[in-house]
Design a protein around this motif. Structure first.
Motif, PDB file in Angstrom:
ATOM      1  N   UNK A 265      10.796  -8.621  -5.491  1.00 50.17           N
ATOM      2  CA  UNK A 265      10.203  -8.330  -6.703  1.00 50.17           C
ATOM      3  C   UNK A 265       9.591  -6.886  -6.811  1.00 50.17           C
ATOM      4  N   UNK A 266       9.037  -6.381  -5.717  1.00 49.06           N
ATOM      5  CA  UNK A 266       8.010  -5.429  -5.889  1.00 49.06           C
ATOM      6  C   UNK A 266       8.593  -4.110  -5.008  1.00 49.06           C
ATOM      7  N   UNK A 267       9.297  -3.377  -5.504  1.00 48.85           N
ATOM      8  CA  UNK A 267       9.700  -2.107  -4.694  1.00 48.85           C
ATOM      9  C   UNK A 267       8.457  -1.305  -4.245  1.00 48.85           C
ATOM     10  N   UNK A 268       8.630  -0.899  -3.043  1.00 48.36           N
ATOM     11  CA  UNK A 268       7.577  -0.417  -1.930  1.00 48.36           C
ATOM     12  C   UNK A 268       7.671   1.240  -2.239  1.00 48.36           C
ATOM     13  N   UNK A 269       8.792   1.421  -1.442  1.00 47.06           N
ATOM     14  CA  UNK A 269       8.725   3.131  -1.486  1.00 47.06           C
ATOM     15  C   UNK A 269       9.050   3.690  -2.834  1.00 47.06           C
ATOM     16  N   UNK A 270       9.531   2.903  -3.674  1.00 51.34           N
ATOM     17  CA  UNK A 270       9.967   3.572  -5.089  1.00 51.34           C
ATOM     18  C   UNK A 270       8.820   3.599  -6.187  1.00 51.34           C
ATOM     19  N   UNK A 271       7.912   2.863  -5.468  1.00 49.82           N
ATOM     20  CA  UNK A 271       6.885   2.899  -6.372  1.00 49.82           C
ATOM     21  C   UNK A 271       5.862   4.239  -6.212  1.00 49.82           C
ATOM     22  N   UNK A 272       4.878   4.500  -6.963  1.00 51.26           N
ATOM     23  CA  UNK A 272       4.191   5.534  -6.872  1.00 51.26           C
ATOM     24  C   UNK A 272       2.663   5.364  -6.984  1.00 51.26           C
ATOM     25  N   UNK A 273       1.957   6.388  -6.203  1.00 53.47           N
ATOM     26  CA  UNK A 273       0.595   6.448  -6.335  1.00 53.47           C
ATOM     27  C   UNK A 273      -0.130   5.123  -5.712  1.00 53.47           C
ATOM     28  N   UNK A 274      -0.992   4.794  -6.570  1.00 56.57           N
ATOM     29  CA  UNK A 274      -1.915   3.621  -6.085  1.00 56.57           C
ATOM     30  C   UNK A 274      -1.210   2.648  -5.789  1.00 56.57           C
ATOM     31  N   UNK A 275      -0.105   2.165  -6.454  1.00 59.01           N
ATOM     32  CA  UNK A 275       0.595   1.017  -6.482  1.00 59.01           C
ATOM     33  C   UNK A 275       1.472   1.088  -5.091  1.00 59.01           C
ATOM     34  N   UNK A 276       1.851   2.272  -4.692  1.00 66.41           N
ATOM     35  CA  UNK A 276       2.544   2.363  -3.608  1.00 66.41           C
ATOM     36  C   UNK A 276       1.739   2.078  -2.536  1.00 66.41           C
ATOM     37  N   UNK A 277       0.503   2.522  -2.586  1.00 70.82           N
ATOM     38  CA  UNK A 277      -0.462   2.633  -1.364  1.00 70.82           C
ATOM     39  C   UNK A 277      -0.830   1.328  -1.226  1.00 70.82           C
ATOM     40  N   UNK A 278      -0.877   0.542  -2.433  1.00 73.12           N
ATOM     41  CA  UNK A 278      -1.511  -0.830  -2.263  1.00 73.12           C
ATOM     42  C   UNK A 278      -0.223  -1.630  -1.701  1.00 73.12           C
ATOM     43  N   UNK A 279       0.948  -1.510  -1.999  1.00 78.51           N
ATOM     44  CA  UNK A 279       1.890  -2.240  -1.527  1.00 78.51           C
ATOM     45  C   UNK A 279       2.488  -1.911   0.030  1.00 78.51           C
ATOM     46  N   UNK A 280       2.284  -0.558   0.291  1.00 79.47           N
ATOM     47  CA  UNK A 280       2.212  -0.218   1.643  1.00 79.47           C
ATOM     48  C   UNK A 280       1.403  -1.264   2.659  1.00 79.47           C
ATOM     49  N   UNK A 281       0.024  -1.311   1.928  1.00 79.68           N
ATOM     50  CA  UNK A 281      -1.031  -1.806   2.585  1.00 79.68           C
ATOM     51  C   UNK A 281      -0.729  -3.398   2.650  1.00 79.68           C
ATOM     52  N   UNK A 282      -0.162  -3.814   1.501  1.00 80.98           N
ATOM     53  CA  UNK A 282       0.106  -5.374   1.897  1.00 80.98           C
ATOM     54  C   UNK A 282       1.222  -5.669   2.713  1.00 80.98           C
ATOM     55  N   UNK A 283       2.365  -4.603   2.766  1.00 85.25           N
ATOM     56  CA  UNK A 283       3.358  -4.720   3.802  1.00 85.25           C
ATOM     57  C   UNK A 283       2.745  -4.575   5.359  1.00 85.25           C
ATOM     58  N   UNK A 284       1.966  -3.802   5.420  1.00 82.07           N
ATOM     59  CA  UNK A 284       1.211  -3.434   6.822  1.00 82.07           C
ATOM     60  C   UNK A 284       0.507  -4.909   7.113  1.00 82.07           C
ATOM     61  N   UNK A 285      -0.279  -5.484   6.447  1.00 80.26           N
ATOM     62  CA  UNK A 285      -1.133  -6.454   6.491  1.00 80.26           C
ATOM     63  C   UNK A 285      -0.301  -7.791   7.088  1.00 80.26           C
ATOM     64  N   UNK A 286       0.700  -7.813   6.203  1.00 79.86           N
ATOM     65  CA  UNK A 286       1.844  -9.016   6.519  1.00 79.86           C
ATOM     66  C   UNK A 286       2.305  -8.937   7.935  1.00 79.86           C
ATOM     67  N   UNK A 287       2.911  -7.792   8.037  1.00 78.07           N
ATOM     68  CA  UNK A 287       3.297  -7.671   9.412  1.00 78.07           C
ATOM     69  C   UNK A 287       2.519  -7.757  10.535  1.00 78.07           C
ATOM     70  N   UNK A 288       1.139  -7.297  10.309  1.00 81.48           N
ATOM     71  CA  UNK A 288      -0.017  -7.489  11.439  1.00 81.48           C
ATOM     72  C   UNK A 288      -0.321  -9.003  11.670  1.00 81.48           C
ATOM     73  N   UNK A 289      -0.192  -9.755  10.332  1.00 77.08           N
ATOM     74  CA  UNK A 289      -0.515 -11.174  10.534  1.00 77.08           C
ATOM     75  C   UNK A 289       0.469 -11.788  11.065  1.00 77.08           C
TER      76      UNK A 289
END
Length: 611
Positions: A571-595
RNA sequence: GCGCUCGUAGCUCAGUUGGAUAGAGCAGUGGACUUCUAAUCCACCGGUCGCAGGUUCGAGUCCUGCCGGGCGCACCA
């Protein structure tokens, strides 16, 4: 299954191939991991509500906080508190809400039904907490401030006998226990309670002499332990002269005859070498330094009996020396003993267990001892713990627990066996897992290089076996089903590994790295909100699992996290999003991967970056 | 006989000190690929929580008694 031990003689040299470093864990303690203790979302909510309850109810009350279908969290404490005080539960709930300082954490706080308090966490709070977790190298879980010394007694194969599925669960659950407690900063002693002593060694040594040392070494080193054992057994059953030789050999072994001991050591060493190949393939942390077989305690058996005698706990019953732990009776209603020394002077396995527990509390100063042994041994351990308490070897300062597990069943619901009806060699099981996984990987991702495919196949195959074992309540039997455990759908290791690989793929594809130094991770979408709640629950889950050693609670959590992630991913495109939203989603991805990666690692499962 | 353990959807399993309409996955049915891995996602279908009592505002959860499966009950470990 507990390894086989029968008898023991007066004097015995300490096993030569290993030296127990008595101060191995004494100095230094664990490495401090440079962590700042963090408060989890649940702890914060709980603290605020507890304070509010204290203001509203005499003597305070537990908020009974939990995740909810109706909101993010619900607190049910008002109902119980109201009953106790004979008040109206809705009114109590209303007062609690009025007194609770939740502005900085919650978007909405509502009372529902008879007095449930429904809490919705605000995006701002989620963002702050996520940022804190993301910046923390241990994902919000600090290393233990006061590390415990924990002895984990597990795996326990028998020398010159094949490891089979019965050892699988002990090894896998034990390894997860070790990894989890080590990661939390505790001093973990891995105690592989090898069955390396007893009457069978008479016939095994005679058989070794018959076929020659070189041949025996060859046979054992290639893993034909069953063949070796069966041949010895067959001769023992059929040949009276061989029987006699075997008996004499046992006496020589127990008497400390140097040449006999040399043969015995060879059997043990070759078996250990073979077991190590299985452990290496399984990817468990056991090493050749962790074999603390029954023979290790031989010198301690006489002192144990002597001490029990001094403590007036020793009784003579039918010529055997026994202790009667309280509260255990046999089928005739008579007290049930632990036999510490048999009529013929030999020691039972109970004696070894008593010696081991005394050693672990008095020499190793264990704070906790976990015996990862099958459920049928439950009564045995209750008796051992009871006797050890009476003797003062087990006190309130040490937590001794039987980490019991059920049987592995086939899809027919019966104990898992090969088609021919034999027990299944653990080594064969591992081979089959890897070859099945290799076939699946080759089919589904032909683009992988051959080397990469082999590596992934191994991680997927081994992961599947371990996950299948750990994802069920360990006390229950579980059904071993290749098709299900290797499926990429559902609550399986491959599904979680895949979820992880997809996340890594985002960073590869986007040629970006995880954003660092964020002070908040804004979440707006429903799927982001749900994922955030899952991520923040990780510390609490690990704490529960470290306490209960119920690893299915961790697998259950990881599956929920991966599910929340895939919904977010759709539901939430990551690379195609922009700015703060993209940063936030990348951070969510990273955190999920680490967990995911960390959670799987605690289970002994590796998550590859691509598959 | 005594004791331990399990019994939840067709199958495999969750269900935390008793809480709202018992949850997932698989299988089944129906949808979604100009897309960051469709190895995925969404929806639907599916349950007298082994049975019977009891405790109470409320029981899958606690108590009692049954039924059924597995296991243990001294010189094997």
């Amino acid at each position: 299954m507990r390894p086989t031990t029968t008898r023991c003689s007066r004097t015995r040299p300490r096993p030569w191939w290993r030296v127990w470093a008595g101060n191995r864990f004494g100095a230094g303690g664990p490495r401090r991991l440079g962590c700042t203790p963090m408060e989890t979302l649940e702890e914060l909510l709980n603290a605020r509500l507890t304070a509010a309850f204290a203001a509203v109810v005499d003597g305070g009350a537990d908020p009974v906080l939990r995740r909810s279908q109706h909101a993010d969290f619900q607190a049910d404490g008002a109902l119980a508190a109201a009953r106790k005080a004979k008040r109206n539960p809705r009114e109590v709930a209303a007062l609690v809400v009025e007194h609770a300082r939740l502005d900085d954490l919650c978007e909405t706080v509502e009372i529902s039904g008879p007095g449930f308090i429904n809490l919705t966490v605000s995006a701002g709070a989620l963002g702050r907490l996520l940022a804190g977790m993301s910046a923390h190298d241990r994902l919000g879980i600090p290393a233990a401030v006061t590390p415990q010394t924990v002895v984990v007694d597990y795996s326990a194969p028998n020398v010159a006998k094949e490891m089979h599925v019965g050892h699988l669960r002990s090894t896998v659950i034990g390894d997860a226990t070790v990894r989890t407690l080590e990661w939390l900063g505790h001093n973990v002693v891995k105690a592989n309670h090898l069955g390396d002593w007893g009457t069978p060694f008479g016939m095994l040594i005679e058989h070794l002499l018959d076929i020659g040392e070189a041949n025996a070494a060859e046979e054992l080193s290639v893993g034909d332990l069953n063949g070796f054992y069966r041949a010895a057994r067959a001769k023992f059953d059929a040949d009276e002269a061989f029987q006699e030789r075997s008996r004499r050999r046992v006496v020589a072994l127990q008497g400390g005859d140097e040449e006999t001991l040399r043969f015995w050591r060879m059997l043990v060493a070759e078996s250990e070498r073979y077991f190590m190949t299985v452990y290496d393939r399984l990817g468990v942390r056991l090493t050749d330094k962790d074999f603390f077989g029954e023979s290790f305690y031989n010198d301690m058996l006489h002192p144990v009996v002597a001490s029990l005698d001094e403590l007036k706990l020793l009784k003579i019953s039918d010529g055997a020396r026994v202790v009667f732990p309280e509260g255990f009776v046999n089928r005739d209603g008579e007290p049930l003993p632990i036999i510490v020394q048999k009529r013929d002077g030999g020691f039972g396995y109970g004696t070894t267990d008593l010696a081991a527990i005394r050693y672990r509390t008095q020499e190793l100063h264990a704070d906790r001892i976990a015996y990862v042994v099958g459920l049928p041994q439950k009564q045995h351990f209750e008796m051992i713990f009871s006797a050890a308490r009476s003797a003062g070897w087990l006190t309130a300062s040490t937590r001794a627990e039987h980490v019991a597990f059920g049987s592995v069943l086939g899809t027919d619901g019966k104990i898992l066996r090969s088609r021919a009806g034999d027990t299944i060699k653990l080594a064969d099981l591992v081979d089959e897992a890897i070859s099945r996984a290799a076939a699946a990987v080759a089919e589904k991702n032909p683009a992988l290089s051959e080397a990469e495919r082999d590596r992934v196949a191994r991680l997927v195959g081994i992961g599947a076996i371990k996950y299948a074992d750990l994802s069920n309540d360990r006390v229950k039997d579980y059904v071993f089903d290749w098709q299900r455990m290797l499926s990429f759908d559902g609550n399986t290791a491959p599904y979680l590994q895949y979820a992880h690989a997809r996340i890594r793929s985002i960073f590869r594809r986007g040629a970006v790295s995880a954003p660092a130094g964020l002070t908040t991770i804004p979440v707006a979408e429903k799927a982001e909100h749900a994922l955030a709640l899952e991520l923040l629950a990780f510390p609490a889950v690990v704490a529960v699992v470290a306490d209960t050693l119920d690893f299915h609670k961790l697998t259950h959590y990881l599956f929920g996290l991966a599910s929340a992630f895939t919904t977010f991913y759709e539901q939430c495109p990551v690379l195609k999003s922009e700015g703060e939203v993209r940063e936030s989603r990348l951070a969510l991805c990273d955190l999920t991967a680490r967990v995911l990666c960390q959670g799987l690692d605690l289970l002994g499962i590796t998550a590859p970056d691509q598959m």
